[in-house]
Design a protein around this motif. Structure first.
Motif, short mmCIF file in Angstrom:
data_model
loop_
_atom_site.label_atom_id
_atom_site.label_comp_id
_atom_site.label_asym_id
_atom_site.label_seq_id
_atom_site.Cartn_x
_atom_site.Cartn_y
_atom_site.Cartn_z
N GLY A 76 -5.57 97.43 0.69
CA GLY A 76 -4.88 97.31 -0.49
C GLY A 76 -3.16 98.00 -0.55
O GLY A 76 -2.40 97.51 -1.27
N ILE A 77 -3.14 98.84 0.22
CA ILE A 77 -1.70 99.70 0.53
C ILE A 77 -0.95 98.79 1.38
O ILE A 77 0.46 98.65 0.86
N ILE A 78 -1.30 98.24 2.35
CA ILE A 78 -0.33 97.58 3.20
C ILE A 78 -0.44 95.99 2.84
O ILE A 78 0.41 95.47 3.46
N GLN A 79 -1.51 95.60 1.96
CA GLN A 79 -1.04 94.26 1.46
C GLN A 79 -1.30 93.15 2.53
O GLN A 79 -0.81 92.19 2.43
N SER A 80 -2.11 93.69 3.66
CA SER A 80 -2.51 92.65 4.52
C SER A 80 -3.72 93.00 5.17
O SER A 80 -3.79 93.97 5.87
N SER A 81 -4.82 92.13 5.09
CA SER A 81 -6.07 92.45 5.90
C SER A 81 -5.88 91.95 7.33
O SER A 81 -6.52 92.39 7.99
N SER A 82 -4.90 91.01 7.41
CA SER A 82 -4.84 90.43 8.79
C SER A 82 -4.00 91.81 9.71
O SER A 82 -4.71 91.86 10.80
N ALA A 83 -3.28 92.50 9.07
CA ALA A 83 -2.80 93.98 9.93
C ALA A 83 -3.90 94.78 10.00
O ALA A 83 -3.75 95.32 11.14
N CYS A 84 -4.45 95.14 8.94
CA CYS A 84 -5.83 95.97 9.21
C CYS A 84 -6.73 95.56 10.12
O CYS A 84 -7.01 96.38 11.04
N THR A 85 -7.01 94.29 10.20
CA THR A 85 -8.31 93.94 11.12
C THR A 85 -7.62 93.86 12.48
O THR A 85 -8.34 94.34 13.46
N ALA A 86 -5.98 93.46 12.57
CA ALA A 86 -5.66 93.53 14.09
C ALA A 86 -5.63 94.92 14.37
O ALA A 86 -5.68 95.20 15.69
N MET A 87 -5.26 95.84 13.56
CA MET A 87 -5.22 97.35 14.01
C MET A 87 -6.71 97.63 14.38
O MET A 87 -6.85 98.40 15.37
N VAL A 88 -7.79 97.38 13.71
CA VAL A 88 -9.12 97.62 14.03
C VAL A 88 -9.33 97.08 15.58
O VAL A 88 -10.26 97.95 16.17
N VAL A 89 -9.02 96.00 15.77
CA VAL A 89 -9.15 95.25 17.02
C VAL A 89 -8.60 96.22 18.01
O VAL A 89 -9.18 96.37 19.29
N SER A 90 -7.33 96.53 17.66
CA SER A 90 -6.44 97.40 18.64
C SER A 90 -7.35 98.83 18.85
O SER A 90 -7.30 99.26 20.01
N PHE A 91 -7.97 99.35 17.88
CA PHE A 91 -8.71 100.55 18.13
C PHE A 91 -9.83 100.40 18.82
O PHE A 91 -10.20 101.25 19.84
N VAL A 92 -10.49 99.52 18.64
CA VAL A 92 -11.84 99.03 19.25
C VAL A 92 -11.43 98.74 20.92
O VAL A 92 -12.13 99.25 21.78
N ASN A 93 -10.20 98.17 21.08
CA ASN A 93 -9.78 97.95 22.25
C ASN A 93 -9.50 99.23 23.18
O ASN A 93 -9.71 99.31 24.40
#
Length: 549
Positions: free
Chosen positions: A58-75
């Protein structure tokens, strides 16, 4: 179709996309590091992870950015798949905030918003306020683009070909396919839903078809995470598939519901909507919330399904493995918001390698073991490789859009790489002394060996505390580090004094004395480098704050 309408529509879409990008990037710059820490701390279970995902997106206005960050965290091993599932579920709800904002039709205020942002950037000297002004500019450009698109769509109503083309989207499957393709190309479900909202407001698109386009958008939004995970580890691919399967399964369930009860569903959404634009925005939000409510209890099964799609385990890279990067590099997911975290983990690994090599070299100095001596030189080559590879990566990320707090620490990370590399060099110097001792045949007395062992123990403890403080930000051992550094300095002075006394008594050869003195001085310098590592980030932040003032 009138060329001016096409140009106006294209220009409006360009402004909208640019505004979204500027706003999202600016928010990540201002709050990216804080949001990342929130992701690290509050994702211990799936429910809190979901809440964080909603707020974050909701803050960064991008689920793509959030999900990509989560993928990076998992990686990077900072988050497991079950934690990632909660954040991804929440991100799917958070992404609907954009369409809700668009539905309030703030376009009339866009020029004023844009003017406030531009004037702030031009005349304000405070860098932090300027960064916030960039967010305002992005917000203003976004709504200016919406206003331009909305105006061009009014002209489209007078063009029969356009009306007939859009009106031909009566087939639910075609509507879903259009939503999927548009979102995959644009890589933002928020943008596609906003366009659908404008078309519905201008009576160019039926609300029934709008629902199916939104369902297609949900699946198309997975493209960014799937692409980001392709170069990552298996768990990164699994995290992206959690997002994919959540949307595919949720879409199938809603397909069945709409097939059986489309009118009651539309009536229910109309009951909380003031106009067609609000209907589309509310439909987007309600669909996402419904999907989460239905699928959240089965999130563990979705994780298992993703694991079944990507079988096997990655070959684990040991911290001792030669000439390989574990957390950064070409085969690792790159995300500006997590780049510094990955560098810190790689530096932690490099520091462990250098510390182990120092102990190996000190052991070889006493035992004169050929295998240990050879391994010291081999490991030093690996440390040099990591030094160059990490430095190159830091140069690379310095040219990207990093969060402000990460930019503050970037200079310190260059120094930390150098400090760790210097510890590695001191280990090599000790190995050189071991070779010299073996060739010359001189010996160290038991008292000298005992003193070296005591000093090495102090240095080892200092390195352990310092690297832990640097890697985790945990300052509990700060006073221990300061105390140990002072003790090492005192120990060095004491050992140099007793060493001179042994030389005077003839208990030590001149050659052995020179080597002993050099090693003691070297260990004292290692302690200095370790202390620098501990305080690197803290000092960088203080310098940045002083500069801002």
């Amino acid at each position: 179709m009138n060329a001016s309408i096409i140009l106006s529509m294209a220009g409006g879409l360009g402004l909208f996309l640019f505004g979204m990008r500027v706003m999202s990037d600016s928010i990540e710059k201002v709050a990216g590091a804080k949001l990342r820490r929130i992701l690290e701390i509050f994702t211990t279970n799936r429910f809190t992870g979901m809440v964080v995902g909603i707020v974050f997106t909701g803050i960064i206005q991008s689920s793509s950015a959030c999900t990509a960050m989560v993928v990076s965290f998992v990686n990077a091993g900072l988050m497991n798949l079950y934690q990632a599932a909660g954040v991804i579920f929440g991100a799917n709800i958070g992404t609907t905030i954009t369409s809700q904002l668009v539905s309030f039709n703030l376009s009339a205020y866009a020029p004023l918003i844009l003017l406030v942002g531009v004037l702030t950037v031009m005349f304000c000297k405070n860098d932090k306020i300027k960064k916030f002004a960039d967010i305002i500019i992005g917000f203003g450009v976004l709504f200016l683009g919406l206003s331009t698109m909305s105006s061009s769509m009014e002209g489209m109503k007078e063009v029969p070909e356009v009306v007939n083309l859009i009106g031909s989207l009566r087939n639910p499957f075609m509507g879903t396919l259009v939503g999927l393709l548009l979102t995959t190309i644009i890589q933002s479900s928020s943008v596609t839903v906003s366009i659908v909202l404008l078309l519905a407001n201008q009576d160019l698109l039926s609300l029934s078809v709008a629902l199916y386009i939104i369902l297609g958008c949900n699946i198309g939004a997975c493209a960014t995470a799937l692409l980001a995970s392709m170069a990552g580890k298996k768990d990164a691919k699994r995290a992206a598939l959690i997002h994919f399967w959540f949307n595919v399964i949720g879409t199938v369930i809603l397909y069945v519901i709409l097939f059986l009860a489309e009118e009651p569903v539309m009536d229910a959404i109309w009951a909380v909507s003031a106009d067609k634009g609000r209907f589309v925005a509310n439909a987007h939000t309600i669909i996402k919330i419904f999907q989460v409510i239905i699928l959240f209890p089965f999130s563990g099964w979705i994780v298992k399904l993703s694991c079944a799609c990507v079988r096997g385990e990655d070959r684990k890279v040991s911290y001792r493995e030669s000439h390989q990067l574990k957390y950064i590099g070409d085969k690792v997911v790159f995300n500006p918001a997590t780049a510094v975290v990955e560098v810190i983990k790689e530096l932690d690994r490099m520091a462990s390698l250098a510390n182990e090599n120092l102990n190996r070299a000190m052991n070889a100095l006493i035992t004169m073991d050929d295998e240990d001596i050879a391994e010291v030189y081999e490991v030093e080559k690996n440390i040099d490789f990591l030094n160059h590879a990490i430095t190159d990566y830091l140069v690379k990320i310095n040219q990207t859009t990093l969060p402000i707090e990460d930019l503050k620490s970037l200079g310190a990370l260059f120094h930390v790489v150098n400090d760790i590399e210097r510890i590695g060099d001191h280990a090599e110097n000790v190995a050189d002394a071991a070779v010299n001792r073996k060739e010359s045949g001189f010996t160290f007395g038991k008292e000298a060996q005992k003193e070296l062992g005591e000093m090495l123990d102090m240095v080892n403890k200092l390195i352990e505390y310092s690297v832990h403080m640097f890697a985790t930000g945990d300052e509990r051992h700060m006073q221990d580090i300061i105390s140990l550094e002072n003790k090492v300095d005192a120990k060095e002075r004491e050992m140099q004094k007793t060493h001179v006394q042994r030389l005077a008594r003839g208990e030590c050869s001149a050659e052995a004395g020179m080597v002993f003195s050099d090693i003691v001085s070297g260990l004292e310098r290692v302690a200095d480098h370790a202390t620098n590592i501990a305080f690197s980030i803290i000092n960088a932040e203080k310098e940045a704050e002083t500069g801002e003032e």
